[in-house]
Design an enzyme around this catalytic site. Structure first.
Site, PDB file in Angstrom:
ATOM      1  N   SER A   1       0.737  -1.288   0.069  1.00 22.02           N
ATOM      2  CA  SER A   1      -0.080  -0.040   0.038  1.00 22.02           C
ATOM      3  C   SER A   1       0.941   1.303  -0.055  1.00 22.02           C
ATOM      4  O   SER A   1       1.420   1.517   1.068  1.00 22.02           O
ATOM      5  CB  SER A   1      -0.901   0.052   1.253  1.00 22.02           C
TER       6      SER A   1
ATOM      7  N   HIS B   1      -1.138  -1.185  -4.248  1.00 27.67           N
ATOM      8  CA  HIS B   1      -2.378  -0.888  -3.501  1.00 27.67           C
ATOM      9  C   HIS B   1      -2.396   0.617  -3.422  1.00 27.67           C
ATOM     10  O   HIS B   1      -1.591   1.350  -2.936  1.00 27.67           O
ATOM     11  CB  HIS B   1      -2.475  -1.484  -2.450  1.00 27.67           C
TER      12      HIS B   1
ATOM     13  N   ASP C   1      -4.751   3.886  -2.182  1.00 24.84           N
ATOM     14  CA  ASP C   1      -5.577   4.328  -1.380  1.00 24.84           C
ATOM     15  C   ASP C   1      -6.311   5.642  -1.401  1.00 24.84           C
ATOM     16  O   ASP C   1      -5.446   6.645  -1.286  1.00 24.84           O
ATOM     17  CB  ASP C   1      -5.318   4.058   0.062  1.00 24.84           C
TER      18      ASP C   1
ATOM     19  N   MET D   1      -8.638   8.750  -0.132  1.00 23.95           N
ATOM     20  CA  MET D   1      -9.629   8.920   0.589  1.00 23.95           C
ATOM     21  C   MET D   1     -10.003  10.427   0.592  1.00 23.95           C
ATOM     22  O   MET D   1      -9.249  11.339   0.343  1.00 23.95           O
ATOM     23  CB  MET D   1      -8.895   8.935   2.226  1.00 23.95           C
TER      24      MET D   1
ATOM     25  N   HIS E   1      -8.294   1.730  -4.456  1.00 22.35           N
ATOM     26  CA  HIS E   1      -9.464   1.486  -3.276  1.00 22.35           C
ATOM     27  C   HIS E   1      -9.970   2.774  -2.849  1.00 22.35           C
ATOM     28  O   HIS E   1      -9.089   3.473  -2.320  1.00 22.35           O
ATOM     29  CB  HIS E   1      -8.488   0.739  -2.102  1.00 22.35           C
TER      30      HIS E   1
ATOM     31  N   MET F   1     -11.898   4.978  -0.959  1.00 21.15           N
ATOM     32  CA  MET F   1     -12.620   5.294   0.289  1.00 21.15           C
ATOM     33  C   MET F   1     -13.385   6.822   0.254  1.00 21.15           C
ATOM     34  O   MET F   1     -12.900   7.827   1.057  1.00 21.15           O
ATOM     35  CB  MET F   1     -11.641   5.370   1.596  1.00 21.15           C
TER      36      MET F   1
ATOM     37  N   MET G   1     -12.071  -5.110   5.000  1.00 22.16           N
ATOM     38  CA  MET G   1     -11.348  -4.059   5.898  1.00 22.16           C
ATOM     39  C   MET G   1     -10.998  -4.972   7.018  1.00 22.16           C
ATOM     40  O   MET G   1     -11.911  -5.287   7.622  1.00 22.16           O
ATOM     41  CB  MET G   1     -12.008  -3.099   6.071  1.00 22.16           C
TER      42      MET G   1
ATOM     43  N   ASP H   1      -7.201  -6.094   3.833  1.00 26.54           N
ATOM     44  CA  ASP H   1      -6.717  -4.936   4.121  1.00 26.54           C
ATOM     45  C   ASP H   1      -6.540  -4.331   5.114  1.00 26.54           C
ATOM     46  O   ASP H   1      -7.666  -3.978   5.876  1.00 26.54           O
ATOM     47  CB  ASP H   1      -7.316  -3.811   2.829  1.00 26.54           C
TER      48      ASP H   1
HETATM   49  C1  DX5 Z   1      -6.626   1.622   5.254  1.00 22.17           C
HETATM   50  C2  DX5 Z   1      -6.118   1.502   3.963  1.00 22.17           C
HETATM   51  C3  DX5 Z   1      -5.191   0.381   3.976  1.00 22.17           C
HETATM   52  C4  DX5 Z   1      -3.827   0.784   4.608  1.00 22.17           C
HETATM   53  C5  DX5 Z   1      -3.132  -0.522   5.216  1.00 22.17           C
HETATM   54  O1  DX5 Z   1      -7.737   2.670   5.174  1.00 22.17           O
HETATM   55  O2  DX5 Z   1      -7.243   0.984   3.330  1.00 22.17           O
HETATM   56  O3  DX5 Z   1      -4.767   0.105   2.458  1.00 22.17           O
HETATM   57  O4  DX5 Z   1      -2.938   1.458   3.760  1.00 22.17           O
HETATM   58  O5  DX5 Z   1      -1.935  -0.062   5.845  1.00 22.17           O
HETATM   59  P1  DX5 Z   1      -1.539  -1.151   6.961  1.00 22.17           P
HETATM   60  O6  DX5 Z   1      -0.895  -2.331   6.296  1.00 22.17           O
HETATM   61  O7  DX5 Z   1      -0.435  -0.232   7.470  1.00 22.17           O
HETATM   62  O8  DX5 Z   1      -2.341  -1.360   7.883  1.00 22.17           O
HETATM   63 ZN    ZN Z   2      -6.592   0.217   1.183  1.00 24.57          ZN
END
Ligand code: DX5
Ligand code: ZN
Length: 214
Positions: A6, A31, A33, A35, A64, A66, A135, A173
């Protein structure tokens, strides 16, 4: 097993270095993220940073979302190079339509579930999804503690997959590390996302190789 480091946990001041490390590694996907500060309390990054990652990345981008109303941005993420586009069930009013649009735009369609959302809510959509992201932390931040209940959710979802003859991937994740990874795979997971465990390691390449050797 597909391993997806990620990028949220990368050093954004050395983004090119970290993307090239993943290119050289045994990892399979990036990956990414996204947000929006509304669906989750945090804001990560948007299209300019994604474009910068894409220019250097030599592996598929697993994006991903969010964000609220993810359907508004499906074409934009296709144009930005996403190979897999995952939207949250909790943010989607018309998930079936979103899947159709994601596939029409040439991407694989994924759905993510928050820790409190039961897998059985996916019963009527499992034949249409390429990936289910469970999640294993509350979305919004990297580096959180893995939620143990996730194992039961993986097993239940894997049983639904077998019973229905489906072939979607199960992605986990949040809080993934070398200790829980073998248990996640044994429970039925196919894709492991790892942020801090990879990027905070003294030797990220060796850490990735260790996970891939499981
Ligand atoms: C959290 C993200 C994850 C995050 C995982 O909201 O969706 O993808 O980056 O990070 P770790 O592996 O550090 O929990
Ligand atoms: Zn994620």
């Amino acid at each position: 097993m597909i391993l997806a480091p990620s990028i949220l946990a990368a050093d954004f001041g050395n983004l090119q270095r970290d993307v090239e490390m993943v290119n050289r590694s045994q990892a399979d996907w990036f990956h990414i993220d996204i947000m929006d500060g509304v669906f989750v309390p945090n804001i990560s990054f948007g299209f300019p940073v994604l474009e910068a990652i894409r220019k250097k990345a030599e592996k598929p981008l697993d994006v991903h979302l969010m964000i609220v109303q993810p359907e508004r941005y499906i074409q934009a993420f296709a144009d930005a190079g996403a190979a897999v586009l995952t939207v949250h069930l909790e943010a989607s009013t018309h998930l079936h339509r979103s899947f159709q649009e994601i596939k029409k735009a040439g991407m694989q369609a994924g759905v993510a579930l928050n820790p409190h959302t039961p897998v059985h809510l996916l019963e009527d959509i499992l034949g249409d999804t390429d990936l289910v992201c469970l999640m294993s932390v509350n979305p919004g931040f990297g580096g959180q503690k893995f939620i143990e209940r996730t194992y039961d959710k993986i097993k239940a979802l894997d049983a639904m997959r077998k019973a229905g003859g489906y072939n979607f991937k199960i992605e986990i994740d949040g809080g993934v590390n070398q200790l829980n990874a073998p248990l996640l795979l044994a429970a039925g997971a196919d894709v492991l996302v790892a942020g801090n465990f990879v990027f905070s390691a003294s030797d990220p390449l060796a850490t990735i190789a260790g996970l891939k050797a499981l």
